[in-house]
Enzyme design. Structure first.
Site, short mmCIF file in Angstrom:
data_model
loop_
_atom_site.label_atom_id
_atom_site.label_comp_id
_atom_site.label_asym_id
_atom_site.label_seq_id
_atom_site.Cartn_x
_atom_site.Cartn_y
_atom_site.Cartn_z
N SER A 142 20.57 10.30 -55.84
CA SER A 142 18.98 10.28 -55.68
C SER A 142 18.25 8.60 -55.03
CB SER A 142 18.39 10.11 -57.45
OG SER A 142 17.24 10.47 -57.43
N ASP A 151 18.63 21.89 -53.77
CA ASP A 151 18.04 20.59 -54.43
C ASP A 151 16.31 20.84 -54.79
OD1 ASP A 151 16.52 17.91 -55.39
OD2 ASP A 151 18.22 17.41 -53.59
N HIS A 159 21.03 19.03 -57.15
CA HIS A 159 20.97 17.69 -56.94
C HIS A 159 21.45 16.86 -57.20
CE1 HIS A 159 17.44 14.22 -56.25
NE2 HIS A 159 17.68 13.86 -57.47
#
Length: 353
Positions: free
Chosen positions: A238, A269, A302
């Site tokens: 991230s 994502d 994600h």
């Protein structure tokens, strides 16, 4: 008496587990359940199986016809885990204290029991067993880092070294996250879990993070006596992934020496626009693009973490004060995590070691 066999009973979280049950009736319908508690998180999963003519079940060979996953997958009981309704107070299963293992309780129960009914007292338990899954090998050393302004934890493999060095960073929730660094050290890398905001005396906001702080972390790790000379690797998730890119491109030495980049993302994502990956590649000088290995996982979300951990489609973000949708589909995301971890270890071993 029904016998439940688990092998190995103590394993790293990226290792596959063998689960078998013996002494069942031929063609008996059974449910195999896994259960784990970590802090306020309580997670469970189950598979529905049919014993063979010898009264045996091999989770790695037999088809789960129902439960939290379907098909043949000996790690399905782990990646398909869900928070236990009405019991778990956390939607994420994440190890905070990496010095202790995740302890899983496994049970074999008569008949095919729906996931939501597993806690009812009518469930007939035929056999039980326990499994410890660890992020840190017992010989790995954990040392807190409090050097100048640097804050974090360094994990050292067994032996004098030197070893390949890896800087490890997580995302916009901040704090200190150690589990991946501990697992990397268990695989032979000196790994530095770096906190860069919202921890100890560090800035409380991402906006106040000084890039020189990250450069200091790189230089400190690269000069560590247990780290092989010639450069280190940087792993980030991230926001930490953004920081890793910046370190690779904004430091003249790394960029001029053809820094290699492995870019892993899921096409489901829900946090980042996946088109940004192609934009990132196009923004690099043409002669550098060959150094970027971009891998996109269909159905991946994600949070691509070490393998066999459950998918978090949504989580509470403490700094935003709201729920954030992460995306991903359980089976596809599990496959993405397994492949991504294999690629990551190979990539670091090839380009850092």
């Amino acid at each position: 008496m029904v016998c439940l066999n688990i092998s190995p009973r103590v394993a790293l979280v990226d290792e596959r587990i063998s689960i078998t049950a013996n002494n069942l009736r031929p063609l008996q319908r059974v449910t195999v359940q896994a259960w784990v508690e970590e802090g306020k998180a309580v997670f469970s999963s189950c598979g529905h199986f049919l014993a063979d003519q010898q009264g045996q079940i091999h989770v790695s060979q037999h088809n789960s016809v129902g439960g939290t996953y379907k098909g043949v997958d000996n790690m399905g009981l782990f990646w398909s885990m869900n928070p236990v309704p009405g019991v778990s107070l956390q939607p994420i299963l994440r190890k905070v204290d990496v010095m202790t293992p995740l302890v899983f309780r496994l049970s074999v129960m008569d008949d095919h029991i729906p996931f939501d009914d597993l806690q009812l007292p009518s469930s007939v338990v035929l056999a039980t067993g326990e499994l410890q899954r660890c992020y840190k090998h017992r010989t790995v050393r954990r040392i807190e880092v409090h050097v100048g302004s640097l804050r974090g934890t360094i994990f050292l493999p067994e032996g004098k070294g030197p070893f390949p060095g890896v800087l490890d960073m997580f995302g916009s929730t901040g704090g200190l996250v150690e589990f991946r660094a501990a697992l990397l050290a268990s695989r032979g890398f000196v790994s530095f879990a770096l906190a860069y905001f919202n921890y100890d005396d560090l800035p409380s906001s991402l906006a106040d993070v000084d890039f020189d702080y990250l450069l200091d972390a790189v230089h400190w790790l690269a000069s560590h006596p247990h780290v092989k000379p010639g450069g280190i690797g940087v792993v980030g998730s991230s926001k930490g992934g953004e920081m890793a890119f910046l370190l690779g491109m904004a430091t003249d030495k790394a960029w001029k020496n053809n820094a290699q980049i492995l870019y892993l993302l899921g096409d489901d994502d829900a946090v980042w626009n996946t088109d940004h990956a192609n934009t990132f590649v196009r923004s690099c000088p043409e002669e550098k693009r060959k150094n970027i290995n971009l891998v996109t996982y269909p159905g991946g979300g994600h949070l691509i973490e070490p393998p066999y951990m459950p998918l978090y489609r949504a989580m509470y973000h403490p700094l935003l004060g709201s729920m954030v949708v992460m995306g991903g589909h359980p089976e596809a995301h599990a496959a993405a995590q397994e492949d991504a971890w294999r690629r990551l270890l190979h990539f670091i071993q090839k380009h850092v070691a």
